[in-house]
Write a protein that holds these residues in place. Structure first.
Motif, PDB file in Angstrom:
ATOM      1  N   GLY A  15       4.641  11.361  40.638  1.00 26.80           N
ATOM      2  CA  GLY A  15       4.800  10.019  41.332  1.00 26.80           C
ATOM      3  C   GLY A  15       4.779   8.694  40.760  1.00 26.80           C
ATOM      4  N   GLY A  16       4.427   8.714  39.418  1.00 28.96           N
ATOM      5  CA  GLY A  16       4.344   7.653  38.510  1.00 28.96           C
ATOM      6  C   GLY A  16       5.605   7.398  37.980  1.00 28.96           C
ATOM      7  N   SER A  17       5.857   6.041  37.015  1.00 29.30           N
ATOM      8  CA  SER A  17       7.033   5.692  36.585  1.00 29.30           C
ATOM      9  C   SER A  17       6.801   5.325  35.133  1.00 29.30           C
ATOM     10  CB  SER A  17       7.544   4.464  37.314  1.00 29.30           C
ATOM     11  OG  SER A  17       7.819   4.495  38.367  1.00 29.30           O
ATOM     12  N   LEU A  18       7.863   5.501  34.324  1.00 27.10           N
ATOM     13  CA  LEU A  18       8.062   5.124  32.827  1.00 27.10           C
ATOM     14  C   LEU A  18       9.094   4.404  32.769  1.00 27.10           C
ATOM     15  CD1 LEU A  18       6.187   8.086  30.985  1.00 27.10           C
ATOM     16  CD2 LEU A  18       5.207   5.721  31.263  1.00 27.10           C
ATOM     17  N   ARG A  19       9.238   3.774  31.649  1.00 27.09           N
ATOM     18  CA  ARG A  19      10.620   3.119  30.925  1.00 27.09           C
ATOM     19  C   ARG A  19      10.522   3.131  29.760  1.00 27.09           C
ATOM     20  NH1 ARG A  19      12.257  -3.063  30.082  1.00 27.09           N
ATOM     21  NH2 ARG A  19      14.259  -2.924  30.625  1.00 27.09           N
ATOM     22  N   LEU A  20      11.354   4.157  29.148  1.00 25.30           N
ATOM     23  CA  LEU A  20      11.708   4.471  27.661  1.00 25.30           C
ATOM     24  C   LEU A  20      12.650   3.247  27.256  1.00 25.30           C
ATOM     25  CD1 LEU A  20      12.114   8.367  28.119  1.00 25.30           C
ATOM     26  CD2 LEU A  20      10.105   6.896  28.039  1.00 25.30           C
ATOM     27  N   SER A  21      12.471   3.032  25.976  1.00 29.33           N
ATOM     28  CA  SER A  21      13.423   2.413  25.092  1.00 29.33           C
ATOM     29  C   SER A  21      13.925   2.982  23.970  1.00 29.33           C
ATOM     30  CB  SER A  21      12.485   0.930  24.825  1.00 29.33           C
ATOM     31  OG  SER A  21      12.405   0.225  26.008  1.00 29.33           O
ATOM     32  N   CYS A  22      15.205   2.665  23.647  1.00 28.22           N
ATOM     33  CA  CYS A  22      15.648   3.183  22.379  1.00 28.22           C
ATOM     34  C   CYS A  22      16.370   2.118  21.690  1.00 28.22           C
ATOM     35  CB  CYS A  22      16.945   4.285  22.804  1.00 28.22           C
ATOM     36  SG  CYS A  22      17.644   4.971  21.519  1.00 28.22           S
ATOM     37  N   LEU A  64      18.605  14.635  38.700  1.00 29.54           N
ATOM     38  CA  LEU A  64      17.990  13.198  38.320  1.00 29.54           C
ATOM     39  C   LEU A  64      18.648  12.183  38.928  1.00 29.54           C
ATOM     40  CD1 LEU A  64      17.331  13.942  34.730  1.00 29.54           C
ATOM     41  CD2 LEU A  64      15.896  14.386  36.508  1.00 29.54           C
ATOM     42  N   LYS A  65      19.652  12.342  39.672  1.00 27.68           N
ATOM     43  CA  LYS A  65      20.245  11.148  40.302  1.00 27.68           C
ATOM     44  C   LYS A  65      19.249  10.581  41.545  1.00 27.68           C
ATOM     45  CE  LYS A  65      25.032  12.290  39.846  1.00 27.68           C
ATOM     46  NZ  LYS A  65      26.525  12.538  40.407  1.00 27.68           N
ATOM     47  N   GLY A  66      19.103   9.334  41.493  1.00 28.67           N
ATOM     48  CA  GLY A  66      18.169   8.473  42.518  1.00 28.67           C
ATOM     49  C   GLY A  66      16.927   8.307  41.868  1.00 28.67           C
ATOM     50  N   ARG A  67      16.509   8.968  40.766  1.00 32.83           N
ATOM     51  CA  ARG A  67      15.122   8.865  40.379  1.00 32.83           C
ATOM     52  C   ARG A  67      15.171   8.286  39.108  1.00 32.83           C
ATOM     53  NH1 ARG A  67      11.849  12.553  38.977  1.00 32.83           N
ATOM     54  NH2 ARG A  67      13.157  14.259  38.397  1.00 32.83           N
ATOM     55  N   PHE A  68      16.216   8.432  38.094  1.00 29.87           N
ATOM     56  CA  PHE A  68      16.308   7.868  36.626  1.00 29.87           C
ATOM     57  C   PHE A  68      17.406   6.684  36.775  1.00 29.87           C
ATOM     58  CE2 PHE A  68      14.248  11.469  33.987  1.00 29.87           C
ATOM     59  CZ  PHE A  68      13.529  11.622  34.838  1.00 29.87           C
ATOM     60  N   THR A  69      17.286   5.749  36.001  1.00 30.09           N
ATOM     61  CA  THR A  69      18.305   4.860  35.830  1.00 30.09           C
ATOM     62  C   THR A  69      18.494   4.356  34.343  1.00 30.09           C
ATOM     63  OG1 THR A  69      17.661   3.804  37.896  1.00 30.09           O
ATOM     64  CG2 THR A  69      19.204   2.450  36.448  1.00 30.09           C
ATOM     65  N   ILE A  70      19.832   4.629  33.776  1.00 29.09           N
ATOM     66  CA  ILE A  70      19.862   4.304  32.477  1.00 29.09           C
ATOM     67  C   ILE A  70      20.653   2.809  32.387  1.00 29.09           C
ATOM     68  CG2 ILE A  70      22.221   5.237  32.555  1.00 29.09           C
ATOM     69  CD1 ILE A  70      21.833   6.055  29.560  1.00 29.09           C
ATOM     70  N   SER A  71      20.219   1.959  31.354  1.00 26.70           N
ATOM     71  CA  SER A  71      20.612   0.583  31.204  1.00 26.70           C
ATOM     72  C   SER A  71      20.790   0.352  29.919  1.00 26.70           C
ATOM     73  CB  SER A  71      19.952  -0.485  32.033  1.00 26.70           C
ATOM     74  OG  SER A  71      18.642  -0.483  31.702  1.00 26.70           O
ATOM     75  N   ARG A  72      21.575  -0.901  29.457  1.00 29.30           N
ATOM     76  CA  ARG A  72      21.400  -1.196  28.195  1.00 29.30           C
ATOM     77  C   ARG A  72      21.599  -2.730  28.016  1.00 29.30           C
ATOM     78  NH1 ARG A  72      26.260   1.932  25.428  1.00 29.30           N
ATOM     79  NH2 ARG A  72      25.817   0.514  23.505  1.00 29.30           N
ATOM     80  N   GLN A  82      14.685   4.110  33.011  1.00 29.34           N
ATOM     81  CA  GLN A  82      13.722   4.042  33.948  1.00 29.34           C
ATOM     82  C   GLN A  82      13.476   5.065  34.735  1.00 29.34           C
ATOM     83  OE1 GLN A  82      11.844   1.278  34.475  1.00 29.34           O
ATOM     84  NE2 GLN A  82      10.670   2.544  36.036  1.00 29.34           N
ATOM     85  N   MET A  83      12.388   5.662  34.713  1.00 28.24           N
ATOM     86  CA  MET A  83      12.015   6.981  35.248  1.00 28.24           C
ATOM     87  C   MET A  83      11.107   6.772  36.461  1.00 28.24           C
ATOM     88  SD  MET A  83      11.847   9.506  32.159  1.00 28.24           S
ATOM     89  CE  MET A  83      10.415   8.925  31.672  1.00 28.24           C
ATOM     90  N   ASN A  84      11.389   7.229  37.801  1.00 27.73           N
ATOM     91  CA  ASN A  84      10.595   6.979  38.928  1.00 27.73           C
ATOM     92  C   ASN A  84      10.272   8.059  39.456  1.00 27.73           C
ATOM     93  OD1 ASN A  84      10.637   4.180  38.569  1.00 27.73           O
ATOM     94  ND2 ASN A  84      12.449   3.810  39.592  1.00 27.73           N
ATOM     95  N   SER A  85       9.274   8.247  40.273  1.00 31.33           N
ATOM     96  CA  SER A  85       8.965   9.457  41.187  1.00 31.33           C
ATOM     97  C   SER A  85       9.068  10.584  40.148  1.00 31.33           C
ATOM     98  CB  SER A  85       9.957   9.728  42.163  1.00 31.33           C
ATOM     99  OG  SER A  85       9.954   8.600  43.111  1.00 31.33           O
ATOM    100  N   LEU A  86       8.008  10.441  39.035  1.00 32.23           N
ATOM    101  CA  LEU A  86       7.917  11.613  37.920  1.00 32.23           C
ATOM    102  C   LEU A  86       7.391  12.859  38.481  1.00 32.23           C
ATOM    103  CD1 LEU A  86       7.532   9.463  35.032  1.00 32.23           C
ATOM    104  CD2 LEU A  86       9.420  11.074  35.208  1.00 32.23           C
TER     105      LEU A  86
END
Length: 123
Positions: A15-22, A64-72, A82-86
């Protein structure tokens, strides 16, 4: 050469979230599509999300649509996930990758890979 370094992984409760960076370095980042993939223990590496150089078009694995968001942020040579509702099934090593031109869903389209960051979701 493009060097990619992922960060932001860790242990999180369901249920938590994480934001990965590259972060990308080396030759110019310009024009490269970027993707995120993941690999769980005993499973093949799978596509998660991708984004074109302009950032205007994104692609996601259907599940994964709706839970994950990619951006740059091209000014920072960085791509995010961005990963939500894990969920526990999201547990995997997450890799970012760079593709010349348009990014796709296939591993073979990507020329450069990071070493990955571990994401563990506890139930």
């Amino acid at each position: 050469q493009v060097q990619l370094v992922e960060s932001g992984g860790g242990l999180v409760q369901a249920g938590g979230s994480l934001r990965l960076s590259c972060a990308a370095s080396g030759r110019t980042f310009s024009g490269y599509g970027m993707g995120w993939f993941r690999q769980a223990p005993g499973k093949e590496r799978e596509f998660v999300a991708a984004i074109r150089w302009s950032g205007s078009i994104t692609y996601y694995a259907d599940s994964l649509k709706g839970r994950f968001t990619i951006s740059r942020d091209n000014a920072k040579n960085t791509v995010y996930l961005q990963m939500n509702s894990l969920k526990p099934e999201d547990t995997a090593v997450y890799y970012c990758a760079a593709a010349p031109g348009l990014p796709g869903l296939s591993i073979s389209q990507y020329d450069y890979w990071g070493r990955g960051t571990q994401v563990t979701v506890s139930s």
